[in-house]
Structures are given as C-alpha cells and as structure tokens.
Design a protein around this motif. Structure first.
Motif, short mmCIF file in Angstrom:
data_model
loop_
_atom_site.label_atom_id
_atom_site.label_comp_id
_atom_site.label_asym_id
_atom_site.label_seq_id
_atom_site.Cartn_x
_atom_site.Cartn_y
_atom_site.Cartn_z
N TYR A 254 -64.67 4.93 42.14
CA TYR A 254 -64.41 5.68 43.38
C TYR A 254 -63.56 4.89 44.38
O TYR A 254 -63.61 5.14 45.58
CB TYR A 254 -65.72 6.12 44.05
N ARG A 284 -62.30 7.09 38.55
CA ARG A 284 -62.20 8.14 39.57
C ARG A 284 -61.54 7.59 40.84
O ARG A 284 -62.10 7.67 41.95
CB ARG A 284 -63.58 8.69 39.94
N ARG A 286 -58.65 7.32 43.77
CA ARG A 286 -57.70 8.12 44.54
C ARG A 286 -56.59 7.19 44.97
O ARG A 286 -56.83 6.11 45.51
CB ARG A 286 -58.37 8.74 45.76
N VAL B 156 -60.20 18.65 43.86
CA VAL B 156 -59.13 17.65 43.88
C VAL B 156 -57.77 18.26 44.23
O VAL B 156 -56.98 17.64 44.93
CB VAL B 156 -59.06 16.90 42.52
N GLU B 288 -55.29 11.78 42.08
CA GLU B 288 -56.71 11.46 42.08
C GLU B 288 -57.35 11.77 40.74
O GLU B 288 -57.20 12.87 40.21
CB GLU B 288 -57.37 12.27 43.21
N PHE B 290 -60.73 12.19 38.32
CA PHE B 290 -62.09 12.69 38.55
C PHE B 290 -62.76 12.82 37.18
O PHE B 290 -62.10 12.77 36.14
CB PHE B 290 -62.06 14.06 39.24
#
Lengths: 351, 351
Positions: A254, A284, A286, B156, B288, B290
């Motif tokens: 994250y 995950r 960003r 997202v 991003e 996920f």
C-alpha cells in the motif's frame, strides 16, 4: 521612476538559448548577449517592465531545450533558438500598465534571464506581500518549488504519522522541503543526495532522520536495505530511472510514490526502462504524477503556512546562489551534475 | 453421505506441479496423477472434504510456478514441486467438520486441481447462496475475477460519464466485466484482444463501443491513434509491457491507470522496461495497482449487485470451458497464448 525610464533604452544583458540540446546541457548551449531594451510598454498592453533580481534553475527547464511538441504542459514547450531563456524568477516592477501592479512592487513568476524584462501578459505573476524574508525565497521555498513540495506531499503522499518516507534529490529545492513537511507529520524521513556535504546538510540542518550518498559505492540496493530495514511507505520521486526501479522493490504494501520529477532522465535520448512495475500489483502501490501548476490557487494558502514557519525558524531553506547573469549557464548546467548544494538560484541584482 | 464416505478411500485424479518453470509454461510442466484419497477429516480439524466441480485458470497462477520468495501476497508464493496445483474453484461439500458448512453445500475459494480435496482450513471459502446461475460463474463473474473487475473499476479508475476507457485483454474474465461496468457508467469503452473472433465478441455480445485486434499489424501506436482519436482517460491494465509503454503516450491529462494484471510479463525472465513514465508527470497520471484479495469483505455486496444484473440479462459472461482434468494443463497453458475465448474454466465434474 516614470519620468526617469519612459522611452529610455537600457543596457540589457541576456542569457540566450542557442540551439536545441541533446544529452546534458553545456555552457556553450547558452550565449551571454549584451543588448539594449526599451522600457516602453506598448500601448493597449497591460504589461509590466521589470528589473530581474533572482532566477531559479529548475530541473524541468531542460525539457524546453529539446526540440519537441508538448501540448499538455505549457512549461514543457520548447524554447525558440535565439530567444532569451524564460523561467521562474523574482523581479521588481519598474513600470506598470496594469492596475494590479505598481512601480516598486516585487513580483514572482515567469520572467526572462536578463537584466530587464518586458512582461506583456502578467496574468500568471504574483505580487510579493512579505518582504521580511530574502526575496530569493520567492524563487524557491515561497515559489513554485515550495508549492510543489506542499502539494505533492499533502495531496499525493497520503502520509501519516510513523510512515517511512524516502526523498530522493533531498537537498534540492523541493526535496529539502518535503523532508521537513514529512517530519512535521511525524514520519521517519530518509533522504539521498549525491555528495557527503549534502548528506551532512540533510542530517544537521534540515532535520532528516537519516540520509545517504547514493553515489557512494555501486550498491544502491544495499543502501536501501540498510537505510530502510522496514521498507518504504512513501517515496517522493525526484530522480527516476534505475533509482525508481530499485525503490519499487523496497516499497511496502500500500505504498505511495509521488512523482514530482525525474532529473536523471532529462538528458537521456531514450529514458531508462523500468522493469519492476509488477510491484504495483503485488504491493498495491499507487504512483501518481502531479504538477504544482495545477494548484496555483493554493499559493496564498501555502504562503501563509510557510511564512509563519520561516519566521519561527521551524522551516529552513538552503540556497546555492550564483552571482550574476555571467554565471547563469554554469549554474544551470551544474544542477544536472548535482553541483548545487540547496536550491540553485541566480542573483541578477539585489534590488 | 456420512456413512457412505467415512474412512473410504476414493480414486483421485490430480494435476501435479512437476517443477519450477522458466518462460512459458508447457503441458509437460504438469503431470496427471491417479491416486487415492481418504475422505476422513483429521480429528480436531475444522476441515471439509469436497468434490471439485470447476477450476479457474487465472493468469496470476504463473507466478506460483516460479521459484521465488514472495512475502507480500499469499497467492504469489511458489508452488512446491510434486504438489497438486491450487487455485480458485467451485466445489461441493462431501463431508464437513465445520459448523459453517454442511454436506451438500456448494462453496467457492481455494481448492486443488483434483477430483476431491481435503481443505483443512476453510476460512477463506465462501458458501454459495444462489444456484440459479451456472455454478462455474463462481470461478469467474461471481468469484475473484468478478470482484477484481468491480473493485478495480469502481475504486481505482475514478471513471465518470463520458470518460474514454481502454480495456486490454478485454475478452478475459476480468476485462469483459470491466467493459460492461464502464458502459453502465456511461463511458465510451474500447477493448483489445488477440483474435478477430474475440474482437467480434466484444462488439456483438459484450457491449463494447469499439474493439481491435492488437496483434493485427505491427503498428500498435497507430491502432491506438485510430481507436482513441481523443486519447484515453482510463486504462484498465491487464497486459503490461510494451502495450503499457505505448498507452502512456496516449493517455489524457489526469488519466488513471488501474493495474490489475500484466499477463504479457509473467513468462519473461526479465520484464520489459517501461520508458514513458515521465508521462505520469507531464499528464499528471495516477497509476495504481490493486488486488481483489484486499476486498474480500466486499464479496456479499458485489454478489448481490451482480446476481441481479445476471438474472436480468444486463450483465453477461463468456466462458471457455475445458472438460476434464485431462485437459487442465493445456487449458492453463493456453491462456498465455490467448487461446481462450472468454474466461478459461476447467470442468472437473458437473456435480
């Protein structure tokens, strides 16, 4: 002033862009030209005639020295060969045909690398309200680099207390502020820079918890392991290339990567390939680019925030000031070799 | 059932992982083994003994066939050579030592590529509530691929009406749903796939506004130009590599890239280098990654949403069902060559 300068021609030293650059910019890509400038503001223009005081050497400017058609970002549009270099700077208004500015006002915004500039469209300029700090600050901590650090850290990093933050090019104009903002947030902050002098600066003056010279030895992966035994939660990206590729492997689940700049890439014909983007999925992550250009409306808010901290000595800023337009080219060229210690500024005149 | 099966040994065909794979997986990397399995659940275990019905061929599984130490994502931990393949599937409970499950229940979750499995820890399993849809759907549209599309698109992509959305691997289990979700949102949706058959499917069955065969011709950049004359606002990434690199150049300002998978990269020793990440800055892109693994708590919400739409024929799902464990290896290998049309499923048994 009005009487003194109107219709007058003034000697004007200019730093002129000679031709499109490939690879690293060299001093010979610039020409110092002596010319004359009229301080007459054309009729029906709402322009300003200004005396330039401080000019910022900002990494993005390298893009403008390549021949390309960028349509997305005005600041990336190519310079015209033979024209004066344009960049962010601080100036004093000598003559004004604009109701928003008066003679004697200090302003910051886009101006020329020359003694005097005629700014036909002053829409993007800011009037300087506080002059109890060095005026050069408006080309750094109180100008676009400061806003970039503020916006990038607050809007993109989603940092919280205890996060482990890595700032590359940490002694630069943006990086040194990101580190301080991250400390205010209660993060653990590590910076990297290209010399031991800058590393010391980060630890002794700028409040970083830890710092390292990324050019020391060839084992950058090992350095990341040593300085981030618990991984990286937030990476504030100023460098790009192989550094980014390795950082991806050290990011925590994250994690967030705020992409502010990629100075290592601007002088390459073909940018480095980044191979570890699968980490975006497995961890995950960003990764988000931003530009302070989108947040100019935040300038007043940021200014009030920063000026207070500066006055209380809670926010410091290290500048590397080159004196005189004669030294502009070498100062600019130097930032791509990490020769500056702190934000690189060119002082054209003190007032 | 209890009496019928307790202490019994049952013949059990298994698909066994032979050894770590480099490059593309081959059928010879799997061994079909005939063995016997006891349907006895060990004492003090809260396990289940299940009969496997449908198994999903999910691209991420390739990671488990490489020798590596992944600590971040359980689903990426290497398989043990000689052990049965584990993946997401649908099964029927034959014996239960767990208060949450009864004999005769249908479940979905991690199970073995074999006729019967003893699942010692059923914590991650979901009991199937609605059986008025094909049970195989729980390995696809109503299972993790469906959740991935739902989470990835909604959390997202930040898509809004009128956005131009590009979905790669658009006929796959995730992509075909992303396209339909994007249409529901009022986006303009373009998908790419590897054959004309799949391209037709996207346009005729799956409601994509436009679709193209990315393998046709060698000019992928030209294809993007033709199919996205106004650029791309949202890219749902299933492919990675050179496709991603080119897409970056065609993204619009403030675009978003949801990174769901990178199937083109999983069989490479060294992933492709991505050179155009400066677009993240110049266009202020957000990229991003996920994983639906983080959103398992959303399964009930998603299920209610999707089941209703399926019943009303407002959400469709194309499956490519291979019959029998004998065909499991070739079905799995095929997904990396784009041989499947729709979500690749292995049918072990219909009940």
């Amino acid at each position: 002033m009005e009487g003194e300068h109107s219709n007058m021609m003034l000697p004007n030293k200019q730093v002129v862009f000679k031709n499109y650059v490939e690879g690293y910019p060299k001093e010979s890509d610039f020409e110092l030209r002596s010319s004359m400038i009229s301080c007459q503001i054309p009729q029906r223009s709402k322009g300003l005639f200004v005396k330039n005081l401080y000019l910022g050497c900002d990494p993005y400017m390298r893009h403008r020295m390549s021949a390309h058609k960028s349509k997305d970002v005005a600041l990336l549009v190519s310079f015209q060969p033979g024209s004066v270099i344009i960049g962010l700077g601080v100036a004093k208004v000598i003559k004004s045909a604009n109701a928003d500015f008066e003679e004697g006002d200090y302003i910051w915004g886009m101006t020329g690398w020359e003694d005097y500039s005629l700014i036909l469209n002053p829409d993007g300029l800011f009037k300087i309200k506080y002059t109890d700090v060095p005026l050069s600050y408006y080309a750094g901590i109180l100008g676009m680099p400061g806003l970039a650090a503020y916006i990038g850290f607050n809007n993109v990093c989603s940092a919280k207390q205890g996060d482990i933050v890595y700032v590359s090019s940490a002694a630069g104009g943006v990086g040194q502020l990101v580190g301080q903002f991250a400390k205010m947030k209660g993060c653990y902050v590590v910076g990297s820079a290209s010399t031991d002098e800058k590393v010391n600066l980060l630890k002794s003056e700028l409040g970083f918890d830890d710092a390292f010279n990324y050019k020391e030895g060839s084992d950058f992966a090992g350095a990341l392991k040593r300085h981030f035994p618990k991984g990286i939660d937030v990476y504030f990206e100023n460098v790009g290339g192989s550094m980014l590729d390795e950082v991806l492997l050290h990011m925590n689940l994250y994690g967030r990567i705020a992409v502010s700049g990629m100075i290592s890439q601007y002088n390459l014909k073909k940018p480095d390939g980044i191979c570890n983007l699968f980490c975006l999925i497995s961890k995950r992550l960003r990764m988000e680019g931003f530009s302070e250009l989108d947040s100019r409306h935040k300038v007043p808010e940021y200014l009030e925030f920063a000026i207070q901290l500066i006055r209380e000595n809670k926010l410091v800023f290290v500048e590397d000031i080159a004196e005189g337009l004669e030294n502009a080219a070498s100062a600019f060229v130097g930032i791509y070799h990490g020769r500056n210690v702190g934000k690189q500024i060119i002082q054209v005149s003190t007032d």
